[in-house]
Write an enzyme that holds these catalytic residues in place. Structure first.
Site, short mmCIF file in Angstrom:
data_model
loop_
_atom_site.label_atom_id
_atom_site.label_comp_id
_atom_site.label_asym_id
_atom_site.label_seq_id
_atom_site.Cartn_x
_atom_site.Cartn_y
_atom_site.Cartn_z
N ARG A 268 0.97 3.53 10.17
CA ARG A 268 2.25 3.89 10.83
C ARG A 268 1.82 4.61 12.11
O ARG A 268 2.80 4.45 12.91
CB ARG A 268 3.10 4.39 10.03
CG ARG A 268 2.67 5.92 9.37
CD ARG A 268 3.41 6.37 8.47
NE ARG A 268 3.02 5.79 7.16
CZ ARG A 268 3.61 6.02 5.81
NH1 ARG A 268 4.64 6.98 5.84
NH2 ARG A 268 3.23 5.56 4.83
N LYS B 194 -9.68 8.25 0.40
CA LYS B 194 -9.57 7.27 -0.71
C LYS B 194 -10.42 7.57 -1.92
O LYS B 194 -11.65 7.86 -1.54
CB LYS B 194 -9.44 5.91 -0.41
CG LYS B 194 -8.16 5.49 0.91
CD LYS B 194 -8.28 4.08 0.94
CE LYS B 194 -7.22 3.81 1.74
NZ LYS B 194 -5.87 3.77 1.23
N1 BES Z 1 -3.99 0.48 4.30
C1 BES Z 1 -3.19 1.39 3.47
C2 BES Z 1 -2.17 0.42 2.54
C3 BES Z 1 -2.71 -0.36 1.37
C4 BES Z 1 -2.99 -0.08 0.25
C5 BES Z 1 -2.91 -1.74 1.96
C6 BES Z 1 -3.30 -1.15 -0.92
C7 BES Z 1 -3.42 -2.65 1.18
C8 BES Z 1 -3.74 -2.38 -0.42
C9 BES Z 1 -2.48 2.61 4.21
O1 BES Z 1 -3.22 2.92 5.38
C10 BES Z 1 -2.24 3.59 3.15
O2 BES Z 1 -3.35 4.20 2.64
N2 BES Z 1 -1.25 4.04 2.89
C11 BES Z 1 -0.85 5.14 1.88
C12 BES Z 1 0.42 5.78 2.34
C13 BES Z 1 0.29 7.14 1.47
C14 BES Z 1 -0.51 8.14 1.98
C15 BES Z 1 1.87 7.66 2.04
C16 BES Z 1 -0.75 4.37 0.42
O3 BES Z 1 -0.12 3.36 0.39
O4 BES Z 1 -0.98 5.13 -0.66
ZN ZN Z 2 -4.61 4.53 4.91
#
Ligand code: BES
Ligand code: ZN
Ligand code: ZN
Length: 461
Positions: A309, A235
Site C-alpha cells: 500500500r 514474515k
Molecule cells: N504481499 C502481502 C500479502 C499477501 C499475502 C499476498 C499472502 C499473497 C498471499 C502483503 O504485503 C502483506 O504482507 N500484507 C500483510 C498486511 C498486514 C501486515 C496488515 C498481510 O496480509 O498479512
Molecule cells: Zn508484505
C-alpha cells in the site's frame, strides 16, 4: 501452438470430444457424463470430457484439461468446436488450449512436452476471430505467468524495467523509467522507504499505448514487489515462501500492455508499475518511522509488511499527477492475506466508490471465467486507520476487515475528483496457487489479464 480450421475428416489422429449435458454416450466404459468427468481411450486415440452445460467457465476448463492431458500423448489432435455463436464461449474454448498447454519448466532439466497443432471444425468465420483474439490474450496470460513464476534473484526491479522496455519497443509505446534518486528527489517518500534496504534498486515504470482518437483513457497501476520478505516485521518462514508472487499485479499490467496494441484496442492505456523488493538490513525502514508520500500525507509505519500500500500510494499519486483526464484508474495488487481469508484462494476482491465499475469487473470476469467479488467500504472502517502521530497509519487497529482497510488506505491517495474513477483489485488469492485448479496450472495464473483485456474491449464500444 497453431490452430487449423478444417472439416471433420476421418484421419488417423488423436481426437478430443466435449460432451455437453448428460448423455448415454460411452456408457459401456462406465462414463457417467458428470461435470468435468474425463475418459481416455488409448486404443481409439480419443480423450473425452463432459460438462453439464455450455458456458464461459466450463468450456475454458474443458479445453485446458484436454490440452493438459493430450500434450503428454501427442503433438496434434482434432476436435469439434461447440455449436454456438457466442464469441466469448468460442474465445474461451480456444484460450483453454493455450492455457492448458502451459507448464513452467524454466528451472527443470527435463523440459515439458507441448502441443503443436489443434485441428478444429466449426463455423470458419467465427472461429477465425476467436483464434485471433484468444491467441493474443492467452499468450499475454502465459507471459505474465512466466514473469511471476521466475525466481526473485532473476526478476528484480531493473529486470522488470527491462521487460517493460522490450514491450514498449516491440509495440511502439512510450516508456519512462525512474530510479531511486528520482523517487527521493521528487518526494515519493513511501515508495522510497520500502525500497531502501534492498541491494536491488527500485524502479517506477510508466508505459503508454496511445492510439489516435482513442475512445477512453485508462490507467493501470500494478504492485511489483519482486520479493516481499516482510521487511523488519519479517514474515515467518512458512509465509515467506511464494512471495516471489508479490509482483503479480505488476506482471499482470505488463501482460495487459503487451496485448492492447496487438488487439488493436481503441483505448489509451497507461501501465504504471512500482517495482521494488521489501528487505531487511541496517538501513531498512522501520516500524515507528513516519513517511511522507508524494501528495504530502504523512504515514506512521507500524508494520513493514504492509508495504504494498505504501508503494501503491506513491504510484497512484504519480499517475494522477502525470496523466490528465483519464476515465478509469485500476490498481492490481497481491495486497492482503485478509482478502484470501475473506474470499478464498480463487476470487479477487474489488473495491472502490463506483458500483458500476465494480460490477463491470465482476461481469467481465464472468465472461473470461475469472472470479471477482466486491468488498464494501463503510463509514466505520476508515477510523481504524487513524494515527496518533501522523495523518494515517499503514495498518488498521483491528485484525478484522484487513482487505477493506487496505483498500481504504489506498483511497487516501486518490484525489477527490478521481474517487469515482478508481477501482482497487486485490488479487492476493488467485494470482498464485500452489496446486492446479480449473484452467490454471500450479503457481502463477496471470489473474487479472483476461478480465481487463475483455473490459477494455467492452468500454471502447
Ligand atoms: N504481499 C502481502 C500479502 C499477501 C499475502 C499476498 C499472502 C499473497 C498471499 C502483503 O504485503 C502483506 O504482507 N500484507 C500483510 C498486511 C498486514 C501486515 C496488515 C498481510 O496480509 O498479512
Ligand atoms: Zn508484505
Ligand atoms: Zn506484499
Amino acid at each position: 501452438m497453431e490452430f487449423e480450421i478444417s472439416s471433420y475428416k476421418k484421419e488417423d489422429s488423436w481426437e478430443a470430444e466435449i460432451i455437453i449435458g448428460k448423455k448415454d454416450k460411452y456408457k459401456e466404459f462406465g462414463f457417467k457424463c458428470e461435470n468435468e468427468e474425463t475418459l481416455l481411450l488409448l486404443e481409439r486415440k480419443k480423450f473425452i470430457i463432459a460438462i453439464d452445460k455450455l458456458d464461459e467457465e466450463n468450456i475454458k476448463i474443458a479445453s485446458a484439461k484436454i490440452a493438459k492431458t493430450l500434450k503428454e500423448k501427442t503433438e496434434c489432435f482434432k476436435i469439434r468446436a461447440p455449436k454456438t455463436r457466442n464469441i466469448d464461449i468460442l474465445e474461451n474454448f480456444i484460450e483453454g488450449f493455450i492455457l492448458g498447454d502451459y507448464e513452467f519448466d524454466k528451472y527443470k532439466s527435463k523440459k515439458a512436452k507441448h502441443l503443436k497443432k489443434v485441428i478444429i471444425s466449426g463455423n470458419e468465420e467465427l472461429l477465425q476471430t476467436a483464434i485471433r483474439v484468444a491467441t493474443i490474450r492467452a499468450k499475454a496470460i502465459n507471459f505474465t505467468r512466466d514473469i511471476v513464476n521466475s525466481m526473485p534473484d532473476e526478476i528484480y526491479p531493473v529486470v522488470m524495467a527491462d521487460i517493460a522496455k522490450k514491450v514498449a519497443k516491440e509495440n511502439g509505446y512510450e516508456c519512462n523509467i525512474y530510479d531511486e534518486k528520482y523517487l527521493k528527489k521528487e518526494g515519493y517518500g513511501a515508495f522510497y522507504a520500502v525500497a531502501k534496504a534492498s541491494t536491488h534498486t527500485p524502479r517506477l515504470i510508466h508505459l503508454a499505448y496511445k492510439p489516435k482518437k482513442a475512445k477512453k483513457r485508462v490507467v493501470l497501476v500494478g504492485k511489483g514487489l519482486t520479493y516481499d520478505s516482510g521487511g523488519l516485521s519479517l514474515k515467518p518462514a512458512d509465509f515467506m515462501v511464494t512471495m516471489k508472487s508479490d509482483k503479480s499485479g505488476a506482471s499482470a499490467v505488463l501482460g495487459i500492455m503487451k496485448a492492447v496494441k496487438e488487439l488493436g484496442l481503441d483505448v489509451e492505456v497507461h501501465g504504471i508499475i512500482g517495482a521494488t523488493e521489501n528487505m531487511i538490513g541496517g538501513n531498512a525502514y522501520k516500524p515507528d518511522d513516519v513517511l511522507t508520500a508524494k501528495n504530502g500525507k504523512t504515514i506512521e509505519v507500524r508494520n513493514t509488511d504492509a508495504e504494498g500500500r505504501l508503494v501503491l500510494a506513491d504510484c497512484l499519486c504519480y499517475a494522477q499527477e502525470h496523466i490528465k483526464d483519464f476515465d478509469y484508474i485500476f490498481d492490481f495488487a497481491t495486497l492482503t492475506g485478509a482478502c484470501v481469508v475473506a474470499l478464498g484462494e480463487y476470487t479477487s476482491g474489488v473495491m472502490g466508490y463506483n458500483d458500476k465499475t465494480k460490477n463491470l469487473v465482476v461481469e467481465m470476469g464472468k465472461k473470461v471465467a475469472e472470479l471477482y467479488a466486491p468488498l464494501p467500504f463503510n463509514r466505520y472502517l476508515p477510523k481504524l486507520l487513524k494515527s496518533n502521530v501522523a495523518d494515517i497509519c499503514n495498518i488498521a487497529s483491528s485484525r478484522y476487515g484487513g482487505a477493506i482497510t487496505a483498500g481504504l488506505f489506498l483511497s487516501e491517495f486518490i484525489e477527490e475528483d478521481n474517487k469515482d474513477k478508481w477501482t482497487h483489485i486485490d488479487i492476493a488469492g488467485p494470482a498464485f496457487v500452489e496446486k492446479d485448479w480449473g484452467y490454471n496450472p500450479h503457481g502463477a495464473t496471470g489473474a487479472g489479464v483476461d478480465m481487463m483485456l475483455r473490459l477494455l474491449y467492452e468500454i471502447q464500444k
